[in-house]
Write an enzyme that holds these catalytic residues in place. Structure first.
Site, PDB file in Angstrom:
ATOM      1  CG  ASN A  89      -9.948  22.968  51.292  1.00  0.00           C
ATOM      2  OD1 ASN A  89     -11.161  23.147  51.225  1.00  0.00           O
ATOM      3  ND2 ASN A  89      -9.307  22.813  52.451  1.00  0.00           N
ATOM      4  CD1 TRP A  90     -12.293  25.601  45.538  1.00  0.00           C
ATOM      5  CD2 TRP A  90     -14.446  26.110  45.157  1.00  0.00           C
ATOM      6  NE1 TRP A  90     -12.480  25.624  44.184  1.00  0.00           N
ATOM      7  CE2 TRP A  90     -13.792  25.928  43.909  1.00  0.00           C
ATOM      8  CE3 TRP A  90     -15.808  26.422  45.156  1.00  0.00           C
ATOM      9  CZ2 TRP A  90     -14.463  26.060  42.690  1.00  0.00           C
ATOM     10  CZ3 TRP A  90     -16.482  26.554  43.938  1.00  0.00           C
ATOM     11  CH2 TRP A  90     -15.811  26.383  42.731  1.00  0.00           C
ATOM     12  CE  LYS A  91      -8.251  26.225  53.432  1.00  0.00           C
ATOM     13  NZ  LYS A  91      -7.203  26.716  54.301  1.00  0.00           N
ATOM     14  CG  HIS A 115      -8.328  21.136  56.248  1.00  0.00           C
ATOM     15  ND1 HIS A 115      -8.115  22.216  57.071  1.00  0.00           N
ATOM     16  CD2 HIS A 115      -7.668  21.398  55.084  1.00  0.00           C
ATOM     17  CE1 HIS A 115      -7.369  23.098  56.420  1.00  0.00           C
ATOM     18  NE2 HIS A 115      -7.076  22.628  55.219  1.00  0.00           N
ATOM     19  CD  GLU A 144      -8.797  25.697  57.468  1.00  0.00           C
ATOM     20  OE1 GLU A 144      -9.747  25.422  56.714  1.00  0.00           O
ATOM     21  OE2 GLU A 144      -7.768  26.292  57.065  1.00  0.00           O
ATOM     22  CD  GLU A 159      -3.565  21.141  53.717  1.00  0.00           C
ATOM     23  OE1 GLU A 159      -3.568  21.745  52.644  1.00  0.00           O
ATOM     24  OE2 GLU A 159      -4.498  21.204  54.529  1.00  0.00           O
ATOM     25  N   GLY A 207      -2.621  29.348  54.935  1.00  0.00           N
ATOM     26  CA  GLY A 207      -3.219  30.681  54.897  1.00  0.00           C
ATOM     27  C   GLY A 207      -2.313  31.782  55.429  1.00  0.00           C
ATOM     28  CB  SER A 225       1.409  29.484  51.732  1.00  0.00           C
ATOM     29  OG  SER A 225       0.710  29.978  52.870  1.00  0.00           O
ATOM     30  N   GLY A 264      -5.406  26.082  48.970  1.00  0.00           N
ATOM     31  CA  GLY A 264      -6.523  26.838  49.540  1.00  0.00           C
ATOM     32  C   GLY A 264      -6.764  28.117  48.760  1.00  0.00           C
ATOM     33  N   GLY A 265      -6.279  29.241  49.295  1.00  0.00           N
ATOM     34  CA  GLY A 265      -6.534  30.568  48.722  1.00  0.00           C
ATOM     35  C   GLY A 265      -6.363  30.668  47.213  1.00  0.00           C
TER      36      GLY A 265
HETATM   37  P1  13P Z   1      -3.678  27.904  51.700  1.00  0.00           P
HETATM   38  O1  13P Z   1      -3.252  27.420  50.350  1.00  0.00           O
HETATM   39  O2  13P Z   1      -4.649  29.056  51.636  1.00  0.00           O
HETATM   40  O3  13P Z   1      -2.513  28.146  52.607  1.00  0.00           O
HETATM   41  O4  13P Z   1      -4.521  26.711  52.365  1.00  0.00           O
HETATM   42  C1  13P Z   1      -3.982  25.440  52.402  1.00  0.00           C
HETATM   43  C2  13P Z   1      -5.028  24.492  52.824  1.00  0.00           C
HETATM   44  O5  13P Z   1      -5.469  24.484  53.952  1.00  0.00           O
HETATM   45  C3  13P Z   1      -5.560  23.566  51.805  1.00  0.00           C
HETATM   46  O6  13P Z   1      -6.327  22.567  52.398  1.00  0.00           O
END
Ligand code: 13P
Length: 249
Positions: free
Chosen positions: A10-12, A95, A97, A167, A173, A213, A234-235
């Protein structure tokens, strides 16, 4: 039949169209796998360059959101038909967010899941609890409620094809990963919830990811749990490390 693992990035809100082409050129040789479905979920403006850059590879492209109407006066939104026409196969829905910053509700997500299936897009439906909810001991109740509300009137044949991402919000994050026991407990409860609403066969085919994470060091332990069928990353999906996560074995 054994479920095929699925690892999605997930590149956000990261990467311009030009950087998308560069990142995919870097990651492409690192994520080749026959055992794992690989998905890059990218910002809307990066979808077309991402599709072009991944043509002929094992990488599928996903969107990070979608609207539940077909077309019309919804300034700023993206329709399922637009995604499908561009070559998108998956769409992240709900998600945390989007729930937190854009006030998405389970009711809207229910409409989005149904609309995605109408267009043969595979939803990656997210759920998860806050740290406060975990400390109160209501994690499993909360997750069950999210799943049940979003899946109202979604037929078993569709649910069998979907992806659910667990999640925990406190793990996103933060560098704090859920332990494999914590992650497995909730993913198992999600599968049991699907069995309860639908049936055993549907529960056995739905794929459940863990997200929060995930990194090259913890992917193997997490993805080896009986009810965890891969991850939503994510990251680490923006780095060469993603290749190690896909090839976690
Ligand atoms: P991280 O891997 O950066 O914690 O993010 C997880 C996430 O929100 C994937 O959708």
């Amino acid at each position: 039949m054994e479920r095929k693992k699925i690892v999605a990035g997930n590149w956000k809100m990261n990467m311009t169209p030009a950087k998308t082409v560069e990142l995919i050129a870097t990651l492409k040789p690192l994520v080749e796998s026959i055992d794992v479905d690989v998905v890059f979920c990218v910002p809307a403006i990066d979808i077309v360059p991402a599709i072009t850059a991944t043509r002929g590879t094992n990488i599928a492209i996903g969107a990070e959101n979608m609207y539940f109407e077909e077309s019309g006066a919804y300034t700023g939104e993206i329709s399922p038909e637009m995604l499908v026409d561009a070559g998108v196969k998956y769409v992240i829905l709900g998600h945390s967010e989007r729930r937190e910053y854009f006030h998405e509700t389970d009711e809207e997500l229910n409409k989005k899941v149904k609309k995605a299936f109408e267009h043969s897009l595979t939803p990656i439906l997210c759920c998860g609890e806050t740290l406060e909810q975990r400390e109160m001991g209501i994690t499993l109740d909360w997750i069950r409620m999210q799943i049940k509300s979003v899946l109202v009137d979604v037929p078993a044949s569709d649910v069998a094809k979907m992806v659910i991402a667990y999640e925990p919000i406190w793990a996103i994050g933060t560098g704090v990963t859920a332990t494999s026991e914590q992650a497995e407990e909730v993913c198992k409860a999600i599968r049991e919830c699907i069995a309860e609403i639908y049936d055993e066969d549907t529960a056995k085919s739905v794929r459940i990811q863990y997200g929060g994470s995930v990194n090259a060091g913890n992917a193997k332990e997490l993805f080896s749990q009986p009810n965890i069928d891969g991850g939503l990353v994510g990251g680490a999906s923006l780095k060469p490390e993603f290749g190690k996560i896909v090839n976690y074995k």
